[in-house]
Design an enzyme around this catalytic site. Sequence first.
Site, PDB file in Angstrom:
ATOM      1  N   LYS A   1       6.182 -10.011   1.787  1.00 27.86           N
ATOM      2  CA  LYS A   1       7.244  -9.146   1.254  1.00 27.86           C
ATOM      3  C   LYS A   1       7.573  -8.003   2.213  1.00 27.86           C
ATOM      4  O   LYS A   1       8.740  -7.697   2.433  1.00 27.86           O
ATOM      5  CB  LYS A   1       6.841  -8.575  -0.125  1.00 27.86           C
ATOM      6  CG  LYS A   1       6.570  -9.645  -1.172  1.00 27.86           C
ATOM      7  CD  LYS A   1       6.305  -9.044  -2.535  1.00 27.86           C
ATOM      8  CE  LYS A   1       5.076  -8.155  -2.620  1.00 27.86           C
ATOM      9  NZ  LYS A   1       3.791  -8.886  -2.514  1.00 27.86           N
TER      10      LYS A   1
ATOM     11  N   ARG B   1       5.617  -4.966 -11.337  1.00 32.49           N
ATOM     12  CA  ARG B   1       4.416  -5.788 -11.269  1.00 32.49           C
ATOM     13  C   ARG B   1       3.859  -6.120 -12.645  1.00 32.49           C
ATOM     14  O   ARG B   1       2.861  -6.825 -12.743  1.00 32.49           O
ATOM     15  CB  ARG B   1       3.350  -5.037 -10.479  1.00 32.49           C
ATOM     16  CG  ARG B   1       2.951  -5.670  -9.151  1.00 32.49           C
ATOM     17  CD  ARG B   1       1.949  -4.734  -8.530  1.00 32.49           C
ATOM     18  NE  ARG B   1       1.218  -5.270  -7.427  1.00 32.49           N
ATOM     19  CZ  ARG B   1       1.554  -5.110  -6.147  1.00 32.49           C
ATOM     20  NH1 ARG B   1       2.663  -4.500  -5.826  1.00 32.49           N
ATOM     21  NH2 ARG B   1       0.769  -5.566  -5.202  1.00 32.49           N
TER      22      ARG B   1
ATOM     23  N   ARG C   1      -4.608  -9.329   8.414  1.00 33.94           N
ATOM     24  CA  ARG C   1      -3.922  -8.037   8.386  1.00 33.94           C
ATOM     25  C   ARG C   1      -4.949  -6.903   8.361  1.00 33.94           C
ATOM     26  O   ARG C   1      -4.748  -5.857   8.964  1.00 33.94           O
ATOM     27  CB  ARG C   1      -3.002  -7.977   7.165  1.00 33.94           C
ATOM     28  CG  ARG C   1      -2.209  -6.695   7.047  1.00 33.94           C
ATOM     29  CD  ARG C   1      -1.113  -6.797   6.000  1.00 33.94           C
ATOM     30  NE  ARG C   1      -1.611  -6.518   4.661  1.00 33.94           N
ATOM     31  CZ  ARG C   1      -0.872  -6.634   3.544  1.00 33.94           C
ATOM     32  NH1 ARG C   1       0.368  -7.060   3.611  1.00 33.94           N
ATOM     33  NH2 ARG C   1      -1.382  -6.352   2.376  1.00 33.94           N
TER      34      ARG C   1
ATOM     35  N   ARG D   1      -5.922  -0.802   6.129  1.00 34.96           N
ATOM     36  CA  ARG D   1      -5.930  -0.803   4.665  1.00 34.96           C
ATOM     37  C   ARG D   1      -7.272  -1.292   4.166  1.00 34.96           C
ATOM     38  O   ARG D   1      -7.666  -2.427   4.410  1.00 34.96           O
ATOM     39  CB  ARG D   1      -4.811  -1.705   4.134  1.00 34.96           C
ATOM     40  CG  ARG D   1      -3.467  -1.029   4.122  1.00 34.96           C
ATOM     41  CD  ARG D   1      -2.393  -1.938   3.585  1.00 34.96           C
ATOM     42  NE  ARG D   1      -2.689  -2.476   2.250  1.00 34.96           N
ATOM     43  CZ  ARG D   1      -1.801  -3.126   1.519  1.00 34.96           C
ATOM     44  NH1 ARG D   1      -0.593  -3.325   1.974  1.00 34.96           N
ATOM     45  NH2 ARG D   1      -2.138  -3.580   0.325  1.00 34.96           N
TER      46      ARG D   1
ATOM     47  N   ARG E   1      -7.119  -8.889  -6.271  1.00 37.73           N
ATOM     48  CA  ARG E   1      -5.672  -8.615  -6.292  1.00 37.73           C
ATOM     49  C   ARG E   1      -4.897  -9.868  -6.684  1.00 37.73           C
ATOM     50  O   ARG E   1      -3.914  -9.794  -7.419  1.00 37.73           O
ATOM     51  CB  ARG E   1      -5.214  -8.122  -4.915  1.00 37.73           C
ATOM     52  CG  ARG E   1      -5.535  -6.644  -4.704  1.00 37.73           C
ATOM     53  CD  ARG E   1      -5.737  -6.307  -3.251  1.00 37.73           C
ATOM     54  NE  ARG E   1      -4.548  -6.474  -2.448  1.00 37.73           N
ATOM     55  CZ  ARG E   1      -4.565  -6.556  -1.112  1.00 37.73           C
ATOM     56  NH1 ARG E   1      -5.723  -6.481  -0.460  1.00 37.73           N
ATOM     57  NH2 ARG E   1      -3.449  -6.686  -0.443  1.00 37.73           N
TER      58      ARG E   1
HETATM   59  P1  ADP Z   1      -0.080  -6.135  -1.729  1.00 35.88           P
HETATM   60  O1  ADP Z   1       1.038  -6.679  -2.551  1.00 35.88           O
HETATM   61  O2  ADP Z   1      -0.149  -6.751  -0.370  1.00 35.88           O
HETATM   62  O3  ADP Z   1      -1.387  -6.151  -2.443  1.00 35.88           O
HETATM   63  P2  ADP Z   1       0.971  -3.434  -2.031  1.00 35.88           P
HETATM   64  O4  ADP Z   1       1.098  -2.498  -0.911  1.00 35.88           O
HETATM   65  O5  ADP Z   1       2.242  -3.903  -2.685  1.00 35.88           O
HETATM   66  O6  ADP Z   1       0.173  -4.641  -1.401  1.00 35.88           O
HETATM   67  O7  ADP Z   1       0.034  -2.842  -3.167  1.00 35.88           O
HETATM   68  C1  ADP Z   1      -1.257  -2.369  -2.900  1.00 35.88           C
HETATM   69  C2  ADP Z   1      -1.917  -1.881  -4.192  1.00 35.88           C
HETATM   70  O8  ADP Z   1      -1.138  -0.795  -4.753  1.00 35.88           O
HETATM   71  C3  ADP Z   1      -1.998  -2.908  -5.329  1.00 35.88           C
HETATM   72  O9  ADP Z   1      -3.143  -3.729  -5.224  1.00 35.88           O
HETATM   73  C4  ADP Z   1      -2.033  -1.980  -6.562  1.00 35.88           C
HETATM   74  O10 ADP Z   1      -3.324  -1.421  -6.744  1.00 35.88           O
HETATM   75  C5  ADP Z   1      -1.116  -0.840  -6.179  1.00 35.88           C
HETATM   76  N1  ADP Z   1       0.277  -1.069  -6.636  1.00 35.88           N
HETATM   77  C6  ADP Z   1       1.364  -1.239  -5.837  1.00 35.88           C
HETATM   78  N2  ADP Z   1       2.479  -1.409  -6.572  1.00 35.88           N
HETATM   79  C7  ADP Z   1       2.093  -1.357  -7.878  1.00 35.88           C
HETATM   80  C8  ADP Z   1       2.771  -1.478  -9.124  1.00 35.88           C
HETATM   81  N3  ADP Z   1       4.091  -1.707  -9.195  1.00 35.88           N
HETATM   82  N4  ADP Z   1       2.051  -1.352 -10.276  1.00 35.88           N
HETATM   83  C9  ADP Z   1       0.742  -1.111 -10.229  1.00 35.88           C
HETATM   84  N5  ADP Z   1       0.030  -0.998  -9.098  1.00 35.88           N
HETATM   85  C10 ADP Z   1       0.689  -1.119  -7.919  1.00 35.88           C
END
Ligand code: ADP
Length: 192
Positions: free
Chosen positions: A14, A89, A128, A134, A146
Amino acid sequence: MFNLILFGPPGSGKGTQSEKLIEKYGLKHLSTGDLLRSEIARNTPLGLEAKNLMDKGQLVPDEVVIGMISSALDSNPQAKGFLFDGFPRTSAQAEALDKLLELKNATICLMVSLEVSEDELVKRLLKRGETSGRSDDTNEQVIRARIVEYHNKTAAVADYYHRFGKVKIIKGEGTIDEIFNDLCKEIDACMN
Ligand code: ADP
Protein backbone atom coordinates in the site's frame (compact mmCIF):
# COMPACT_ATOMS: atom_id res chain seq x y z
CA MET A 1 -13.58 15.18 -4.86
CA PHE A 2 -12.18 11.76 -5.71
CA ASN A 3 -11.69 9.66 -2.58
CA LEU A 4 -9.96 6.32 -2.76
CA ILE A 5 -9.18 3.59 -0.23
CA LEU A 6 -6.10 1.48 -0.87
CA PHE A 7 -6.78 -1.71 1.03
CA GLY A 8 -4.86 -4.90 1.80
CA PRO A 9 -2.95 -6.72 4.55
CA PRO A 10 0.30 -5.44 6.09
CA GLY A 11 3.06 -5.79 3.52
CA SER A 12 0.74 -5.83 0.51
CA GLY A 13 2.41 -2.76 -1.00
CA LYS A 14 0.00 0.00 0.00
CA GLY A 15 2.74 2.46 0.93
CA THR A 16 4.73 1.88 -2.28
CA GLN A 17 1.70 2.20 -4.54
CA SER A 18 0.31 5.17 -2.57
CA GLU A 19 3.37 7.25 -3.40
CA LYS A 20 2.92 6.62 -7.12
CA LEU A 21 -0.86 7.15 -7.02
CA ILE A 22 -0.81 10.47 -5.17
CA GLU A 23 1.71 11.79 -7.65
CA LYS A 24 -0.29 10.71 -10.70
CA TYR A 25 -3.72 11.77 -9.45
CA GLY A 26 -2.84 14.72 -7.19
CA LEU A 27 -4.51 13.21 -4.13
CA LYS A 28 -3.67 13.94 -0.50
CA HIS A 29 -2.16 10.82 1.14
CA LEU A 30 -3.63 9.94 4.55
CA SER A 31 -1.84 7.00 6.15
CA THR A 32 -2.89 6.32 9.74
CA GLY A 33 0.30 4.27 10.23
CA ASP A 34 2.42 7.29 9.20
CA LEU A 35 0.33 9.65 11.34
CA LEU A 36 0.77 7.35 14.36
CA ARG A 37 4.53 6.99 13.78
CA SER A 38 4.81 10.78 13.65
CA GLU A 39 3.03 10.99 17.05
CA ILE A 40 5.52 8.40 18.39
CA ALA A 41 8.49 10.35 17.00
CA ARG A 42 7.22 13.49 18.74
CA ASN A 43 6.71 11.58 22.02
CA THR A 44 3.12 12.76 22.42
CA PRO A 45 0.83 11.02 24.94
CA LEU A 46 -1.15 9.61 22.00
CA GLY A 47 2.09 8.32 20.48
CA LEU A 48 3.13 6.60 23.71
CA GLU A 49 -0.24 4.86 24.00
CA ALA A 50 -0.19 3.81 20.35
CA LYS A 51 3.38 2.49 20.45
CA ASN A 52 2.53 -0.11 23.09
CA LEU A 53 -0.22 -1.57 20.93
CA MET A 54 1.65 -1.26 17.63
CA ASP A 55 4.66 -3.09 19.05
CA LYS A 56 2.36 -6.00 19.91
CA GLY A 57 0.84 -6.01 16.42
CA GLN A 58 -2.55 -4.86 17.74
CA LEU A 59 -4.77 -2.12 16.40
CA VAL A 60 -4.97 1.21 18.24
CA PRO A 61 -8.46 2.26 19.44
CA ASP A 62 -10.96 3.40 16.82
CA GLU A 63 -11.52 6.82 18.52
CA VAL A 64 -7.82 7.62 18.21
CA VAL A 65 -7.51 7.01 14.47
CA ILE A 66 -10.94 8.46 13.67
CA GLY A 67 -9.93 11.65 15.51
CA MET A 68 -6.67 11.85 13.55
CA ILE A 69 -8.47 11.39 10.22
CA SER A 70 -11.13 13.93 11.15
CA SER A 71 -8.52 16.62 11.82
CA ALA A 72 -6.58 15.70 8.68
CA LEU A 73 -9.76 16.15 6.58
CA ASP A 74 -10.44 19.51 8.23
CA SER A 75 -6.92 20.77 7.72
CA ASN A 76 -6.92 20.02 3.97
CA PRO A 77 -10.03 21.84 2.72
CA GLN A 78 -8.43 22.51 -0.67
CA ALA A 79 -7.65 18.83 -1.45
CA LYS A 80 -8.78 17.45 -4.83
CA GLY A 81 -9.34 14.15 -3.08
CA PHE A 82 -7.84 11.80 -0.51
CA LEU A 83 -6.07 8.47 -0.70
CA PHE A 84 -6.74 6.54 2.50
CA ASP A 85 -3.98 4.04 3.31
CA GLY A 86 -4.29 1.75 6.33
CA PHE A 87 -7.68 3.28 7.16
CA PRO A 88 -10.45 2.26 7.69
CA ARG A 89 -9.28 -0.90 9.44
CA THR A 90 -12.49 -1.82 11.30
CA SER A 91 -16.17 -1.61 10.41
CA ALA A 92 -16.62 1.16 13.00
CA GLN A 93 -13.89 3.18 11.27
CA ALA A 94 -15.58 2.65 7.90
CA GLU A 95 -18.91 3.91 9.22
CA ALA A 96 -17.22 6.91 10.85
CA LEU A 97 -15.39 7.75 7.61
CA ASP A 98 -18.64 7.71 5.64
CA LYS A 99 -20.16 10.15 8.13
CA LEU A 100 -17.14 12.47 8.08
CA LEU A 101 -17.18 12.55 4.27
CA GLU A 102 -20.93 13.08 4.17
CA LEU A 103 -20.45 16.27 6.21
CA LYS A 104 -18.28 17.49 3.34
CA ASN A 105 -20.76 16.31 0.68
CA ALA A 106 -18.22 13.71 -0.37
CA THR A 107 -18.06 9.93 -0.55
CA ILE A 108 -15.70 7.02 -1.15
CA CYS A 109 -15.59 6.36 -4.89
CA LEU A 110 -13.57 3.17 -4.88
CA MET A 111 -11.74 0.66 -2.69
CA VAL A 112 -8.90 -1.16 -4.42
CA SER A 113 -7.81 -4.24 -2.53
CA LEU A 114 -4.33 -5.73 -2.99
CA GLU A 115 -4.18 -9.50 -2.63
CA VAL A 116 -0.91 -11.15 -1.60
CA SER A 117 -0.27 -14.63 -0.15
CA GLU A 118 0.60 -14.85 3.54
CA ASP A 119 4.05 -16.36 2.95
CA GLU A 120 4.94 -13.49 0.62
CA LEU A 121 3.66 -10.92 3.18
CA VAL A 122 5.86 -12.30 5.97
CA LYS A 123 8.87 -12.43 3.64
CA ARG A 124 8.36 -8.81 2.51
CA LEU A 125 7.84 -7.47 6.04
CA LEU A 126 10.94 -9.21 7.45
CA LYS A 127 12.93 -7.78 4.55
CA ARG A 128 11.48 -4.29 5.15
CA GLY A 129 12.43 -4.67 8.83
CA GLU A 130 16.12 -4.87 7.89
CA THR A 131 16.05 -1.21 6.83
CA SER A 132 12.78 0.45 7.89
CA GLY A 133 13.67 1.01 11.53
CA ARG A 134 10.14 -0.18 12.33
CA SER A 135 10.16 -2.36 15.44
CA ASP A 136 6.93 -4.07 14.31
CA ASP A 137 8.70 -5.39 11.19
CA THR A 138 11.61 -7.20 12.84
CA ASN A 139 9.82 -9.91 14.81
CA GLU A 140 7.99 -12.67 12.95
CA GLN A 141 5.55 -13.18 15.84
CA VAL A 142 4.50 -9.51 15.73
CA ILE A 143 4.14 -9.73 11.94
CA ARG A 144 1.90 -12.81 12.28
CA ALA A 145 -0.15 -11.01 14.98
CA ARG A 146 -0.74 -8.10 12.56
CA ILE A 147 -1.94 -10.53 9.89
CA VAL A 148 -4.30 -12.16 12.44
CA GLU A 149 -5.69 -8.69 13.37
CA TYR A 150 -6.18 -8.09 9.65
CA HIS A 151 -8.23 -11.29 9.24
CA ASN A 152 -10.20 -10.80 12.47
CA LYS A 153 -11.04 -7.10 12.25
CA THR A 154 -9.96 -5.54 8.98
CA ALA A 155 -11.04 -7.98 6.26
CA ALA A 156 -14.70 -7.16 7.15
CA VAL A 157 -14.15 -3.59 5.93
CA ALA A 158 -14.04 -4.93 2.35
CA ASP A 159 -17.46 -6.58 2.91
CA TYR A 160 -18.79 -3.20 4.05
CA TYR A 161 -17.80 -1.45 0.78
CA HIS A 162 -18.67 -4.54 -1.26
CA ARG A 163 -22.32 -3.97 -0.30
CA PHE A 164 -22.12 -0.67 -2.18
CA GLY A 165 -20.35 -2.27 -5.17
CA LYS A 166 -17.22 -0.20 -4.53
CA VAL A 167 -14.54 -2.92 -4.21
CA LYS A 168 -12.08 -3.96 -6.94
CA ILE A 169 -9.55 -6.70 -6.26
CA ILE A 170 -6.03 -6.36 -7.67
CA LYS A 171 -3.27 -8.99 -7.65
CA GLY A 172 -0.55 -7.54 -5.42
CA GLU A 173 2.23 -9.81 -6.71
CA GLY A 174 4.23 -8.93 -9.82
CA THR A 175 6.38 -5.89 -10.57
CA ILE A 176 5.61 -2.53 -8.92
CA ASP A 177 4.75 -1.10 -12.35
CA GLU A 178 2.44 -3.98 -13.31
CA ILE A 179 0.49 -3.56 -10.08
CA PHE A 180 0.44 0.22 -10.50
CA ASN A 181 -1.00 -0.15 -14.04
CA ASP A 182 -3.73 -2.48 -12.79
CA LEU A 183 -4.62 0.03 -10.04
CA CYS A 184 -4.70 2.93 -12.52
CA LYS A 185 -7.07 1.03 -14.84
CA GLU A 186 -9.60 0.64 -12.03
CA ILE A 187 -9.19 4.23 -10.88
CA ASP A 188 -9.55 5.64 -14.41
CA ALA A 189 -12.66 3.51 -14.99
CA CYS A 190 -14.15 4.89 -11.78
CA MET A 191 -13.23 8.52 -12.52
CA ASN A 192 -14.78 8.52 -15.99
P1 ADP B 1 1.11 -2.20 8.10
O1 ADP B 1 -0.20 -2.13 7.38
O2 ADP B 1 2.25 -2.52 7.19
O3 ADP B 1 1.06 -3.06 9.31
P2 ADP B 1 0.75 0.53 9.05
O4 ADP B 1 1.81 1.54 9.00
O5 ADP B 1 -0.47 0.77 8.20
O6 ADP B 1 1.49 -0.79 8.63
O7 ADP B 1 0.25 0.30 10.54
C1 ADP B 1 1.14 -0.01 11.58
C2 ADP B 1 0.37 -0.19 12.89
O8 ADP B 1 -0.32 1.03 13.22
C3 ADP B 1 -0.74 -1.25 12.87
O9 ADP B 1 -0.25 -2.55 13.14
C4 ADP B 1 -1.68 -0.72 13.97
O10 ADP B 1 -1.18 -1.03 15.26
C5 ADP B 1 -1.60 0.78 13.82
N1 ADP B 1 -2.66 1.31 12.93
C6 ADP B 1 -2.47 1.92 11.73
N2 ADP B 1 -3.65 2.30 11.19
C7 ADP B 1 -4.62 1.91 12.07
C8 ADP B 1 -6.04 2.00 12.09
N3 ADP B 1 -6.73 2.55 11.08
N4 ADP B 1 -6.71 1.51 13.17
C9 ADP B 1 -6.04 0.97 14.19
N5 ADP B 1 -4.71 0.84 14.24
C10 ADP B 1 -3.98 1.30 13.19
